[in-house]
Design a protein around this motif. Structure first.
Motif, short mmCIF file in Angstrom:
data_model
loop_
_atom_site.label_atom_id
_atom_site.label_comp_id
_atom_site.label_asym_id
_atom_site.label_seq_id
_atom_site.Cartn_x
_atom_site.Cartn_y
_atom_site.Cartn_z
N ASP A 52 3.23 6.85 -4.79
CA ASP A 52 2.03 6.69 -3.98
C ASP A 52 0.82 7.54 -4.36
O ASP A 52 -0.31 7.07 -4.24
CB ASP A 52 2.38 6.93 -2.51
CG ASP A 52 3.34 5.87 -2.01
OD1 ASP A 52 2.91 4.93 -1.35
OD2 ASP A 52 4.53 5.98 -2.32
N HIS B 33 2.69 5.23 12.23
CA HIS B 33 1.75 5.80 11.26
C HIS B 33 0.57 6.49 11.93
O HIS B 33 -0.04 7.38 11.33
CB HIS B 33 1.27 4.71 10.30
CG HIS B 33 2.31 4.29 9.31
ND1 HIS B 33 2.80 5.12 8.34
CD2 HIS B 33 2.98 3.11 9.16
CE1 HIS B 33 3.71 4.49 7.63
NE2 HIS B 33 3.84 3.27 8.09
N PHE C 173 0.11 -1.34 7.66
CA PHE C 173 1.43 -0.74 7.56
C PHE C 173 2.04 -0.42 8.92
O PHE C 173 3.21 -0.04 9.00
CB PHE C 173 1.38 0.49 6.66
CG PHE C 173 1.18 0.13 5.21
CD1 PHE C 173 2.19 -0.48 4.49
CD2 PHE C 173 -0.04 0.35 4.59
CE1 PHE C 173 2.01 -0.84 3.18
CE2 PHE C 173 -0.24 -0.01 3.28
CZ PHE C 173 0.78 -0.61 2.56
N LYS D 158 8.98 1.18 7.88
CA LYS D 158 8.13 2.33 8.21
C LYS D 158 8.60 3.56 7.43
O LYS D 158 9.67 4.10 7.70
CB LYS D 158 8.18 2.62 9.72
CG LYS D 158 7.73 1.47 10.62
CD LYS D 158 6.24 1.25 10.55
CE LYS D 158 5.73 0.37 11.68
NZ LYS D 158 6.30 -0.98 11.69
N TYR E 207 3.72 5.32 3.31
CA TYR E 207 3.07 4.01 3.29
C TYR E 207 1.61 4.09 3.74
O TYR E 207 0.78 3.32 3.29
CB TYR E 207 3.83 3.02 4.17
CG TYR E 207 5.02 2.37 3.49
CD1 TYR E 207 5.53 2.88 2.30
CD2 TYR E 207 5.63 1.24 4.00
CE1 TYR E 207 6.61 2.31 1.67
CE2 TYR E 207 6.72 0.65 3.38
CZ TYR E 207 7.21 1.18 2.22
OH TYR E 207 8.27 0.60 1.60
N SER E 208 1.30 5.00 4.63
CA SER E 208 -0.08 5.12 5.14
C SER E 208 -0.87 6.21 4.41
O SER E 208 -1.95 6.59 4.85
CB SER E 208 -0.06 5.41 6.64
OG SER E 208 0.66 6.60 6.92
#
Length: 572
Positions: free
Chosen positions: A142, A268, A314, A320, A324-325
């Motif tokens: 990421d 998130h 997301f 989750k 991801y965020s």
């Protein structure tokens, strides 16, 4: 002329300072702790197999096609392993470099979007937040993906409102180029995020013309040329099934919980609020503040849209996971830094409510750090009836080396932070630099103090076993729990997978074309443990997963720290 030279000299000095700080914060000790299951070891293993097999075009896991991720980040790790050897440092080094590049890019783009001072404050605000530290010391994809997306958005910002007179082909070409690299880094989610951001921007602008068709076509051409290059190579090699499996996986990830990583819709929101402290509090107070110039309004609109697109997208996705965020860190820290910059310039006043919020959450995090430092005393006295999981009951009793003064990190953080905030409240706003410095040093200290202890409690025995028994060059497998550690640390080799004794398995499970890598691993592990399979192998269980190995050639070697280790011997 002299003034220009002084400005250039100051700019160069600032960038050297940023590189120095980034190097000191992100590189030291990154190889001192084993890679963590699953993602870190997963990607590192793909890079290791790439290096061992000398096959740099195909991403592999278990020396089978691995279609979950494109190859760009794996290439970076493979390059690092060729330079520094196959180890933890090599797996994490690309992200450490990404951290340094990110700070430099934030400074330079911040300088372009506003001014030199703002660029520095933005980089400072970013490095003072909690989660970015973790990601730039990790071996996950990421950080690079987020940086490439941000740079693409940056050039779209300039293209749609260009105060510095950049050529339209240059801005769209660079935007397409970096978006293409992002696609090669993590897949079509890159196009989805940028596409949604652009569409919403057009809706907000009521479809006012923001570019021309020639620039759109040029953007699409560059993006396609870069982003789909590897997929085209896979297609020409006859590996079209890998592309299809990749697409199917992306759809499944969106619609279902992957590997039990589920959570509520607000997951998130909470992650960003707590994980980006203290920037998240400045962000909340700044997000609705009006901007003075049209260009600043333009920038803030783009980044607010990017923030909400990523956060809501997301939150909808069923899987989750914390990172991801993480693309939200860029717009969040930009808006937070904008607020801090205005406070320092005297354009805004430090509100009493913000002061109280910072005090409350500073105390909260300080208490958390103090409690973490006292875990050596707390864990042994936790009543066993409060813990239902048998594995966790054993794990928390593991022997871990504590110095005994780890709690001082939290105490120092509390003391220095409250002193800084008190001075800020007394109208000495420049103490905000001290506050951000304290946050940065504390996060750095917490990571290097507790990461090895977490690893000792959780997975150290598993990895130690794999490292010791890899000398037998025999399969090491896990039953009823997912792990990639026995691949990377067990030194899985192609020789094991091509051993003549595995012909039976090869006949029952097609190794040449596998469209479910996870199922392949589970099937292979079960086959290794079958009593009719006549090979030497080592088997790892967690203590809360019981198997009856009676009347088999599988014997217990030892039990340690929540794991049971077995050996399977071939029949004479």
């Amino acid at each position: 002329m002299i003034k220009l030279q002084n400005t250039l000299s100051r700019d160069v000095i600032i960038q050297i300072v940023i590189v120095f700080i980034g190097t000191c914060v992100f590189i030291p000790f990154i190889g001192n702790v084993h890679l963590f299951d699953w993602d870190e070891i997963n990607f590192a293993e793909c890079a290791r197999e790439m290096v061992i097999s000398k096959n740099y075009l195909d991403v592999q896991l278990y020396f089978q096609p691995f279609w979950e991720k494109p190859p760009l980040f794996i290439w970076l790790q493979a390059l690092s392993m060729n330079l520094f050897g196959i180890n933890e440092f090599s797996a994490r080094f690309p992200n450490a470099m990404c951290g340094i590049f990110t700070l430099l890019i934030l400074y330079n783009t911040g300088k372009q979007l506003q001014d030199e001072k703002f660029g520095f404050i933005w980089a400072f605000t970013f490095i003072a937040s909690i989660l970015p530290h973790f990601f730039f010391k990790s071996g996950i994809i990421d950080p690079w993906f987020n940086l490439l997306i941000y740079v693409s958005i940056y050039y779209l910002i300039l293209h749609t409102n260009n105060p510095v007179g950049l050529n339209g082909f240059k801005t769209t070409g660079l935007a397409g180029f970096f978006l293409g690299l992002a696609l090669l880094c993590k897949g079509p989610v890159a196009l989805l995020i940028v596409g949604l951001t652009v569409c919403i921007f057009c809706v907000v602008k009521r479809f006012k013309k923001i570019t021309s068709i020639k620039f759109i076509l040029f953007f699409a051409f560059v993006f396609g040329l870069v982003g789909f290059s590897w997929f085209l190579i896979a297609l020409l090699k006859g590996n079209a099934y890998v592309i299809q499996d990749f697409i199917d996986y992306q759809i499944r990830l969106f619609k279902t919980k992957d590997s039990d990583h589920g959570g509520p819709f607000i997951y998130h929101f909470v992650v960003l609020f707590l994980g980006c402290f203290p920037s998240s509090l400045f962000f909340i107070f700044s997000i609705t503040k009006p901007e003075q110039t049209n260009f600043q309004k333009h920038i803030k609109l783009w980044l607010k849209i990017l923030f909400w697109v990523v956060l809501i997208l997301f939150s909808i996705v069923q899987t989750k996971i914390v990172h991801y965020s993480s693309l939200c860190y860029f717009p969040l820290t930009y808006i937070a830094a904008n607020y801090i910059n205005k406070l320092i310039k005297g354009e805004l006043t430090f509100s009493n409510f913000l002061y109280k919020a910072l005090i409350v959450f500073t105390i909260l995090f300080g208490v958390i750090f103090i409690i973490a430092g006292l875990l050596q005393f707390i864990l042994p006295i936790i009543p066993s009836y409060l813990i239902n999981d048998a594995f966790i009951k054993i794990v928390i009793q593991n022997t871990v080396n504590w110095v005994g003064i780890e709690w001082l990190i939290g105490l120092c953080f509390l003391t220095l932070s409250i002193v800084s905030l008190y001075r800020i409240k007394k109208k000495n706003i420049r103490y905000i630099y001290l506050y951000l410095t304290v946050c940065t040093i504390t996060i750095y200290s917490v990571i290097h103090t507790f990461s090895n202890k977490i690893e000792m409690y959780s997975q150290n025995e598993l990895i130690t076993f794999c490292k010791v028994f890899k000398k037998f060059n025999a399969p090491i497998v896990t039953l009823n729990f997912k792990s990639y550690s026995y691949l990377f640390y067990g030194n899985l080799s192609k020789d094991i997978m091509s051993n003549p004794s595995l012909e039976e398995f090869k006949k029952t499970y097609n190794l040449e074309h596998n469209n479910d890598n996870t199922n392949f691993i589970e099937t292979y592990n079960s086959w290794v443990c079958n009593k009719n399979t006549n090979i030497l192998a080592f088997i790892i269980l967690k203590t809360n997963h019981k198997f009856d190995f009676t009347n088999t050639n599988i014997k217990l070697l030892c039990k340690k720290n929540g794991f049971e280790f077995y050996i399977k011997t071939p029949t004479p």
